[in-house]
Design a protein around this motif. Structure first.
Motif, mmCIF file in Angstrom:
data_model
loop_
_atom_site.group_PDB
_atom_site.id
_atom_site.type_symbol
_atom_site.label_atom_id
_atom_site.label_comp_id
_atom_site.label_asym_id
_atom_site.label_seq_id
_atom_site.Cartn_x
_atom_site.Cartn_y
_atom_site.Cartn_z
ATOM 1 N N TYR A 9 0.936 -1.420 -0.086
ATOM 2 C CA TYR A 9 0.056 0.053 -0.115
ATOM 3 C C TYR A 9 0.975 1.022 0.066
ATOM 4 C CZ TYR A 9 -3.487 3.299 1.955
ATOM 5 O OH TYR A 9 -4.373 4.283 1.995
ATOM 6 N N PHE A 101 -4.210 1.647 7.676
ATOM 7 C CA PHE A 101 -3.488 1.542 6.254
ATOM 8 C C PHE A 101 -4.119 0.195 5.816
ATOM 9 C CE2 PHE A 101 -0.350 3.426 9.262
ATOM 10 C CZ PHE A 101 -0.794 5.110 8.869
ATOM 11 N N ALA A 102 -3.973 0.318 4.302
ATOM 12 C CA ALA A 102 -4.367 -0.762 3.656
ATOM 13 C C ALA A 102 -5.793 -1.662 4.182
ATOM 14 C CB ALA A 102 -3.283 -1.856 3.783
ATOM 15 N N GLU A 105 -12.391 -1.237 1.969
ATOM 16 C CA GLU A 105 -13.151 -0.183 1.552
ATOM 17 C C GLU A 105 -14.275 0.259 2.498
ATOM 18 O OE1 GLU A 105 -14.703 0.591 -2.477
ATOM 19 O OE2 GLU A 105 -12.807 -0.363 -3.313
ATOM 20 N N SER A 143 -4.060 7.285 5.459
ATOM 21 C CA SER A 143 -4.779 6.461 6.125
ATOM 22 C C SER A 143 -6.082 6.112 5.229
ATOM 23 C CB SER A 143 -5.790 7.106 7.422
ATOM 24 O OG SER A 143 -4.799 7.429 8.573
ATOM 25 N N SER A 144 -6.408 4.848 5.226
ATOM 26 C CA SER A 144 -7.436 4.208 4.173
ATOM 27 C C SER A 144 -8.889 4.735 4.842
ATOM 28 C CB SER A 144 -7.544 2.912 4.294
ATOM 29 O OG SER A 144 -6.268 2.087 4.023
ATOM 30 N N ASN A 145 -9.711 5.425 3.453
ATOM 31 C CA ASN A 145 -10.935 5.536 3.644
ATOM 32 C C ASN A 145 -11.169 6.747 5.223
ATOM 33 O OD1 ASN A 145 -11.438 3.378 2.051
ATOM 34 N ND2 ASN A 145 -11.394 2.190 4.036
#
Length: 158
Positions: A9, A101-102, A105, A143-145
């Motif tokens: 990622y 992270f990673a 969704e 940061s994811s989402n």
């Protein structure tokens, strides 16, 4: 392995080389602070909760605890932490290495304002013996989402 997902990622952002891996555990705030060599407050603690049927991550400063009243005011329900198995299944990271992270969704990330008092913080990087140093702006960016900044921790005493 979760750290490999995070490394891949971060490769997309050109920062995978910044991940630090340790010969010792960094699975708790106290252990991470020793491994990194900073005060525990600068460890960015990722806490996983269930919001309705969906998991969320709330990243807070290492010296903070969730304030149930503030959490409920923010998210309109009582704080319910994921179990060990749920954390693994929903986030893809085992407790001790849970990070923002990673993530899949459907896992939203919130950052607590308690982090903003530091120039840099140290979140885990997907394993119980890793960390990466980031500014709060970088933490928000990577940061994811990312879904927003919140204030859900107990006020510091003193």
């Amino acid at each position: 392995m979760s750290i490999e997902k995070v490394r891949a990622y971060f490769d997309g952002f050109g920062i995978a080389g910044r991940i630090r891996e340790f010969d010792v555990s960094s699975a708790t705030v106290e252990l991470a602070a020793i491994a990194v060599g900073v005060e525990g407050a600068r460890i960015a603690k990722s806490m996983s909760f269930k919001l309705g049927d969906e998991p969320i991550i709330v990243v807070v400063a290492g010296d903070q605890k969730i304030d149930n009243a503030k959490y409920k005011a923010q998210f309109h329900q009582k704080a319910k932490m994921l179990t060990f198995d749920e954390a693994c299944a929903f986030t893809g990271h085992a407790p001790g290495g849970v990070c923002s992270f990673a993530l899949p969704e459907n896992v939203k990330t919130y950052l607590d304002v308690s982090l903003k008092r530091f120039e840099t913080v140290f979140p885990a990087a997907g394993s119980s013996n890793s960390a990466i140093e980031m500014t709060c702006e970088e933490l928000e960016k990577y940061s994811s989402n990312f879904s927003g900044w919140v204030d859900v921790c107990k006020p510091k005493e003193g």
